[in-house]
Scaffold this motif. Structure first.
Motif, PDB file in Angstrom:
ATOM      1  N   LYS A  36       8.665 -14.280 -14.561  1.00  0.00           N
ATOM      2  CA  LYS A  36       8.771 -14.418 -13.127  1.00  0.00           C
ATOM      3  C   LYS A  36       7.968 -15.613 -12.612  1.00  0.00           C
ATOM      4  CE  LYS A  36       9.595  -9.544 -12.695  1.00  0.00           C
ATOM      5  NZ  LYS A  36       9.278  -8.291 -12.076  1.00  0.00           N
ATOM      6  N   GLY A  37       8.573 -16.329 -11.676  1.00  0.00           N
ATOM      7  CA  GLY A  37       7.878 -17.473 -11.138  1.00  0.00           C
ATOM      8  C   GLY A  37       8.775 -18.322 -10.270  1.00  0.00           C
ATOM      9  N   PHE A  38       8.253 -19.459  -9.869  1.00  0.00           N
ATOM     10  CA  PHE A  38       8.980 -20.413  -9.036  1.00  0.00           C
ATOM     11  C   PHE A  38       9.167 -21.681  -9.844  1.00  0.00           C
ATOM     12  CE2 PHE A  38       9.015 -24.040  -6.153  1.00  0.00           C
ATOM     13  CZ  PHE A  38       9.988 -23.665  -5.245  1.00  0.00           C
ATOM     14  N   VAL A  39      10.417 -22.093 -10.048  1.00  0.00           N
ATOM     15  CA  VAL A  39      10.729 -23.266 -10.854  1.00  0.00           C
ATOM     16  C   VAL A  39      11.372 -24.319  -9.958  1.00  0.00           C
ATOM     17  CG1 VAL A  39      11.972 -24.161 -12.859  1.00  0.00           C
ATOM     18  CG2 VAL A  39      11.089 -21.812 -12.874  1.00  0.00           C
ATOM     19  N   LEU A  40      10.852 -25.537 -10.032  1.00  0.00           N
ATOM     20  CA  LEU A  40      11.392 -26.656  -9.270  1.00  0.00           C
ATOM     21  C   LEU A  40      11.906 -27.702 -10.253  1.00  0.00           C
ATOM     22  CD1 LEU A  40      11.720 -27.813  -6.377  1.00  0.00           C
ATOM     23  CD2 LEU A  40       9.558 -29.030  -6.740  1.00  0.00           C
ATOM     24  N   ASN A  41      13.207 -27.946 -10.220  1.00  0.00           N
ATOM     25  CA  ASN A  41      13.846 -28.923 -11.098  1.00  0.00           C
ATOM     26  C   ASN A  41      14.243 -30.172 -10.321  1.00  0.00           C
ATOM     27  OD1 ASN A  41      13.885 -27.277 -13.523  1.00  0.00           O
ATOM     28  ND2 ASN A  41      15.457 -26.050 -12.480  1.00  0.00           N
ATOM     29  N   GLN A  42      14.364 -31.280 -11.054  1.00  0.00           N
ATOM     30  CA  GLN A  42      14.789 -32.517 -10.423  1.00  0.00           C
ATOM     31  C   GLN A  42      16.178 -32.348  -9.814  1.00  0.00           C
ATOM     32  OE1 GLN A  42      12.691 -35.290 -10.466  1.00  0.00           O
ATOM     33  NE2 GLN A  42      14.091 -36.122  -8.924  1.00  0.00           N
ATOM     34  N   GLY A  43      16.308 -32.731  -8.555  1.00  0.00           N
ATOM     35  CA  GLY A  43      17.585 -32.617  -7.851  1.00  0.00           C
ATOM     36  C   GLY A  43      17.766 -31.325  -7.091  1.00  0.00           C
ATOM     37  N   ASP A  44      16.837 -30.360  -7.221  1.00  0.00           N
ATOM     38  CA  ASP A  44      16.944 -29.097  -6.471  1.00  0.00           C
ATOM     39  C   ASP A  44      16.842 -29.343  -4.971  1.00  0.00           C
ATOM     40  OD1 ASP A  44      17.265 -27.585  -8.701  1.00  0.00           O
ATOM     41  OD2 ASP A  44      15.241 -26.743  -8.725  1.00  0.00           O
ATOM     42  N   LYS A  45      17.566 -28.548  -4.229  1.00  0.00           N
ATOM     43  CA  LYS A  45      17.457 -28.528  -2.770  1.00  0.00           C
ATOM     44  C   LYS A  45      17.041 -27.112  -2.381  1.00  0.00           C
ATOM     45  CE  LYS A  45      19.249 -32.709  -2.674  1.00  0.00           C
ATOM     46  NZ  LYS A  45      19.415 -32.941  -4.134  1.00  0.00           N
ATOM     47  N   VAL A  46      15.817 -26.959  -1.874  1.00  0.00           N
ATOM     48  CA  VAL A  46      15.219 -25.639  -1.646  1.00  0.00           C
ATOM     49  C   VAL A  46      14.953 -25.455  -0.151  1.00  0.00           C
ATOM     50  CG1 VAL A  46      13.264 -24.122  -2.152  1.00  0.00           C
ATOM     51  CG2 VAL A  46      14.140 -25.671  -3.923  1.00  0.00           C
ATOM     52  N   LEU A  47      15.371 -24.321   0.377  1.00  0.00           N
ATOM     53  CA  LEU A  47      15.104 -23.935   1.760  1.00  0.00           C
ATOM     54  C   LEU A  47      14.153 -22.747   1.755  1.00  0.00           C
ATOM     55  CD1 LEU A  47      15.728 -23.956   4.856  1.00  0.00           C
ATOM     56  CD2 LEU A  47      17.645 -22.424   4.353  1.00  0.00           C
ATOM     57  N   ILE A  48      13.054 -22.844   2.513  1.00  0.00           N
ATOM     58  CA  ILE A  48      12.086 -21.754   2.626  1.00  0.00           C
ATOM     59  C   ILE A  48      11.981 -21.367   4.098  1.00  0.00           C
ATOM     60  CG2 ILE A  48       9.690 -21.036   2.274  1.00  0.00           C
ATOM     61  CD1 ILE A  48       9.508 -23.045   0.003  1.00  0.00           C
ATOM     62  N   THR A  49      12.229 -20.097   4.378  1.00  0.00           N
ATOM     63  CA  THR A  49      12.166 -19.595   5.749  1.00  0.00           C
ATOM     64  C   THR A  49      11.184 -18.426   5.806  1.00  0.00           C
ATOM     65  OG1 THR A  49      14.026 -18.096   5.373  1.00  0.00           O
ATOM     66  CG2 THR A  49      14.539 -20.288   6.203  1.00  0.00           C
ATOM     67  N   GLY A  50      10.967 -17.919   7.022  1.00  0.00           N
ATOM     68  CA  GLY A  50      10.044 -16.801   7.224  1.00  0.00           C
ATOM     69  C   GLY A  50       9.409 -16.889   8.592  1.00  0.00           C
ATOM     70  N   GLY A  51       8.759 -15.823   9.004  1.00  0.00           N
ATOM     71  CA  GLY A  51       8.150 -15.772  10.324  1.00  0.00           C
ATOM     72  C   GLY A  51       6.915 -16.646  10.448  1.00  0.00           C
ATOM     73  N   SER A  52       6.466 -16.844  11.688  1.00  0.00           N
ATOM     74  CA  SER A  52       5.249 -17.609  11.943  1.00  0.00           C
ATOM     75  C   SER A  52       4.056 -16.903  11.306  1.00  0.00           C
ATOM     76  CB  SER A  52       5.008 -17.741  13.452  1.00  0.00           C
ATOM     77  OG  SER A  52       6.056 -18.445  14.064  1.00  0.00           O
ATOM     78  N   GLY A  53       3.221 -17.677  10.605  1.00  0.00           N
ATOM     79  CA  GLY A  53       2.017 -17.119  10.001  1.00  0.00           C
ATOM     80  C   GLY A  53       2.225 -16.429   8.680  1.00  0.00           C
ATOM     81  N   GLU A  54       3.426 -16.490   8.110  1.00  0.00           N
ATOM     82  CA  GLU A  54       3.702 -15.831   6.829  1.00  0.00           C
ATOM     83  C   GLU A  54       3.163 -16.618   5.639  1.00  0.00           C
ATOM     84  OE1 GLU A  54       4.764 -12.978   6.049  1.00  0.00           O
ATOM     85  OE2 GLU A  54       5.923 -12.158   7.697  1.00  0.00           O
ATOM     86  N   GLY A  55       2.876 -17.920   5.803  1.00  0.00           N
ATOM     87  CA  GLY A  55       2.285 -18.700   4.714  1.00  0.00           C
ATOM     88  C   GLY A  55       3.168 -19.791   4.152  1.00  0.00           C
ATOM     89  N   LYS A  56       4.207 -20.211   4.902  1.00  0.00           N
ATOM     90  CA  LYS A  56       5.133 -21.221   4.389  1.00  0.00           C
ATOM     91  C   LYS A  56       4.423 -22.567   4.157  1.00  0.00           C
ATOM     92  CE  LYS A  56       7.817 -20.815   7.940  1.00  0.00           C
ATOM     93  NZ  LYS A  56       6.982 -19.844   8.659  1.00  0.00           N
ATOM     94  N   SER A  57       3.688 -23.026   5.161  1.00  0.00           N
ATOM     95  CA  SER A  57       3.000 -24.317   5.027  1.00  0.00           C
ATOM     96  C   SER A  57       1.908 -24.248   3.969  1.00  0.00           C
ATOM     97  CB  SER A  57       2.403 -24.737   6.378  1.00  0.00           C
ATOM     98  OG  SER A  57       3.428 -24.968   7.332  1.00  0.00           O
ATOM     99  N   PHE A  58       1.246 -23.094   3.833  1.00  0.00           N
ATOM    100  CA  PHE A  58       0.203 -22.945   2.813  1.00  0.00           C
ATOM    101  C   PHE A  58       0.811 -23.003   1.408  1.00  0.00           C
ATOM    102  CE2 PHE A  58      -3.132 -21.029   0.305  1.00  0.00           C
ATOM    103  CZ  PHE A  58      -4.292 -21.504   0.910  1.00  0.00           C
ATOM    104  N   PHE A  59       2.001 -22.452   1.263  1.00  0.00           N
ATOM    105  CA  PHE A  59       2.690 -22.521  -0.023  1.00  0.00           C
ATOM    106  C   PHE A  59       2.995 -23.981  -0.384  1.00  0.00           C
ATOM    107  CE2 PHE A  59       6.800 -22.332  -2.417  1.00  0.00           C
ATOM    108  CZ  PHE A  59       6.268 -21.820  -3.597  1.00  0.00           C
ATOM    109  N   LEU A  60       3.447 -24.769   0.587  1.00  0.00           N
ATOM    110  CA  LEU A  60       3.703 -26.188   0.332  1.00  0.00           C
ATOM    111  C   LEU A  60       2.426 -26.908  -0.091  1.00  0.00           C
ATOM    112  CD1 LEU A  60       6.139 -27.283   3.205  1.00  0.00           C
ATOM    113  CD2 LEU A  60       6.684 -26.537   0.882  1.00  0.00           C
ATOM    114  N   LYS A  61       1.321 -26.608   0.569  1.00  0.00           N
ATOM    115  CA  LYS A  61       0.047 -27.245   0.203  1.00  0.00           C
ATOM    116  C   LYS A  61      -0.369 -26.857  -1.213  1.00  0.00           C
ATOM    117  CE  LYS A  61      -1.726 -27.590   4.936  1.00  0.00           C
ATOM    118  NZ  LYS A  61      -2.770 -27.132   5.887  1.00  0.00           N
ATOM    119  N   THR A  62      -0.046 -25.630  -1.607  1.00  0.00           N
ATOM    120  CA  THR A  62      -0.342 -25.203  -2.977  1.00  0.00           C
ATOM    121  C   THR A  62       0.488 -25.998  -3.980  1.00  0.00           C
ATOM    122  OG1 THR A  62      -0.897 -22.971  -2.207  1.00  0.00           O
ATOM    123  CG2 THR A  62      -0.393 -23.220  -4.537  1.00  0.00           C
ATOM    124  N   LEU A  63       1.784 -26.184  -3.714  1.00  0.00           N
ATOM    125  CA  LEU A  63       2.623 -26.987  -4.589  1.00  0.00           C
ATOM    126  C   LEU A  63       2.074 -28.407  -4.737  1.00  0.00           C
ATOM    127  CD1 LEU A  63       6.273 -26.132  -3.454  1.00  0.00           C
ATOM    128  CD2 LEU A  63       4.952 -25.066  -5.269  1.00  0.00           C
TER     129      LEU A  63
END
Length: 601
Positions: A36-63
């Motif tokens: 289990k995990g998150f895999v990012l491949n060359q050419g992927d187009k990824v959409l991340i959604t969710g409510g305010s304060g759920e941690g979307k921007s923090f996840f990007l900073k982690t990447l």
């Protein structure tokens, strides 16, 4: 398919943040039995959604490897065959941040705030023009002096122009259209689509508005939702409705009539005047706010300011908030408010009484909050400053904070008080900034509650999902009625500002255009495809319809002042610019009268 990054066993536990974000999707990796995990491949187009304060921007900073090591646990692997690294080691070895193009939600953070735009983002006139940017006007300015929409477009232009130089073509977009006006929207979307359509580019897009964007529906995306601390693939969620359009949330007591119907008889409680031209910065090429003498707010009125990015909306709010020097207010600016029986210059009032009646929520809320303070320390400082009874202050904080969905229940309330400002999401920072402004006002006794108040809101809905937008409208509705508060609001989101306000004005290149818009007129012009070709041109300047339909004015129908034209060929020649022009005249004529030369639009 080349693997860029694989993350597994991830837990992000921001200190005192009140949430834990973990990867629990079922994405299996062929070479990893833990799976289990998150895999990012060359050419992927990824959409991340969710409510305010759920941690979307923090996840990007982690990447990107820029989240603090103390807040993240997990295993990271780059390139598909390297060793698995703990996050603290990943930070030291990754070059993700340097190799990516990033457009942050606060776009000014994508650029160096104190370096000129052209020095950071060199490009031709055509590169700038593709995103409706005037290079001559913007190139020498610094990001801190540009509007949010201008910064977002410059960041995208830089990413697009430099893609040939990028070895790893990765683009990270965090709410890239939040500050984009209606005319710039199409050009900006075209630039973003360039990356989605190029198979060599890897794109991660975070947004609340994805269901409102028709252009996105045709793209092949891997869609994730962050939901209650879990990153899950959308298909794995049963009966999932992301970004569902909810009812407006308007309170039963909220006035819905147009300005002329409801407020015509109410006394004027605020007036703003600009004498001549007001240059905001110290440069001949910098923005000027042109003469203005008809901006008035009546008691209870909620006036919405709309217009293109860089047209002067925020500047006008800052004038209303008395944020320029005293010498400016003594010479060229007049800002008056009804503190007692009549209008009085705001700048002559002592600071504290003034702030108890007039409050502003800035567009850059993250920059307006002390980063190292906790919520509790910030609130204690406000309570001490205004000398409000502690028990009453805490009661108002709990009521308004709960209404704004910042916390629910005593446990979340306790956790929220301990939060540091830097750990608030964009949406949380926006709502907390509004909460601070409301708590600072005179609302703690019955007599003070009846006094007129003014709330200045600059892009208050940025970073909010639909549900929290609706809550915001409801809170402001009820607060305005209960505490006699008028509102002057700026927004590019026409749907939001239509629900919040009851009358509207349009700004264009430093001018507050003469004709006022009612709610019904704004809705009609925003939704009527024929609004740009009105049968009764005497009703409204045709620019209003073009702007609200997102149609760029036809430059070929306008004249260059340097040729000495009489403006007879200008489609705006028959319309008044502002009250101080006592004859019909296009904006070209008004600019020439002020010493400007060139095509104004």
């Amino acid at each position: 398919m080349t693997e860029i990054l694989h993350i597994r066993l991830l837990e992000m536990i921001p200190r005192r943040s009140g949430f834990v974000l973990s990867i629990t999707n079922d994405e299996e990796h062929p070479h990893d039995k833990k799976g289990k995990g998150f895999v990012l491949n060359q050419g992927d187009k990824v959409l991340i959604t969710g409510g305010s304060g759920e941690g979307k921007s923090f996840f990007l900073k982690t990447l990107l490897g820029i989240a603090p090591a103390s807040m993240v646990n997990g295993e990271f692997r780059q390139g598909g065959s390297g060793p698995w690294l703990q996050y603290k080691d990943y930070i030291n070895q990754t070059n993700m941040y340097k190799s990516c193009r990033v457009v942050f939600q606060d776009a000014v953070n994508s650029l160096h705030p104190y370096r000129a735009i052209e020095a950071q983002c060199p490009g031709s006139d055509e590169d700038y023009r593709e995103l409706l940017l005037n290079k001559q006007y913007i190139a020498t300015r610094m990001p801190k002096d540009c509007s949010g929409g201008e910064c977002q477009r410059v960041s995208l232009m830089f990413a697009k122009r430099n893609h040939e130089k990028s070895k790893r073509r990765i683009l990270i977009l965090d709410e890239p259209l939040t500050d984009i006006d209606r005319i710039s929207f199409r050009a900006t979307v075209t630039a973003i689509e360039h990356f989605f359509d190029d198979p060599e580019w890897t794109v991660i897009l975070v947004t609340h508005k994805w269901k409102e964007w028709e252009w996105l529906k045709s793209k092949k995306l891997r869609h994730y939702k962050i939901d209650h601390g879990r990153l899950v693939k959308k298909e794995a969620v049963k009966d999932y409705k992301d970004c569902e359009i909810l009812p407006s949330g308007r309170s039963k007591n909220c006035p819905t009539l147009d300005d002329g119907d409801l407020f015509k008889q109410n006394p004027v409680i605020y007036r703003l005047k600009v004498d001549g031209s007001f240059s905001v910065y110290n440069s001949n090429k910098d923005f000027c706010l042109w003469e203005l003498d008809d901006l008035q707010l009546r008691n209870g009125q909620r006036l919405g300011l709309i217009g293109e990015s860089g047209s002067g909306k925020t500047t006008l709010l800052r004038i209303a908030g008395s944020l320029f020097s005293k010498s400016d207010y003594k010479s060229r600016l007049l800002s008056e408010f009804s503190f007692r029986d009549g209008l009085e210059p705001v700048i002559t009032q002592p600071m504290l009484p003034r702030c108890r009646r007039i409050q502003m929520v800035f567009q850059d809320t993250t920059g307006a909050l002390a980063p190292n303070e906790t919520v509790k320390k910030n609130l204690d400082r406000i309570q001490s400053r205004i000398k409000a009874p502690k028990n009453l202050f805490d009661k108002k904080f709990e009521e308004l904070g709960s209404d704004l969905n910042l916390f629910s229940g005593s446990k979340e309330l306790c956790e929220f008080r301990k939060k540091q400002m830097t750990l608030l999401s964009m949406g949380q920072a926006r709502r907390f900034s509004l909460l601070r402004a409301l708590l600072f006002m005179n609302i703690y006794d019955a007599a003070a509650a009846k006094e007129p108040k003014l709330l200045l809101l600059d892009e208050i809905s940025r970073g909010l999902d639909q549900e929290n937008e609706n809550l915001l409208v409801t809170v402001l509705d009820n607060f305005a009625i209960q505490y006699n508060t008028s509102i002057l609001a700026v927004s590019h989101d026409i749907g939001f500002i239509t629900r919040l306000c009851n009358s509207f004005r349009v700004m264009f290149k430093g001018f507050l255009l003469h004709e006022k818009l009612s709610k019904s007129e704004l809705i009609k012009l925003s939704s009527d495809e024929n609004a740009t070709e009105q049968e009764e041109p005497s009703l409204l300047n045709p620019y209003y319809g073009k702007f609200l339909q997102g149609v760029e004015p036809d430059h070929n129908m306008e004249r260059n002042l340097s040729n000495g034209d009489d403006y007879s060929g200008c489609i705006y020649a028959k319309y008044y610019v502002c009250d101080n022009i006592n004859r019909p005249g296009c904006i070209h004529a008004a600019l020439k009268e002020k010493g400007e030369v060139g095509i104004c639009m």
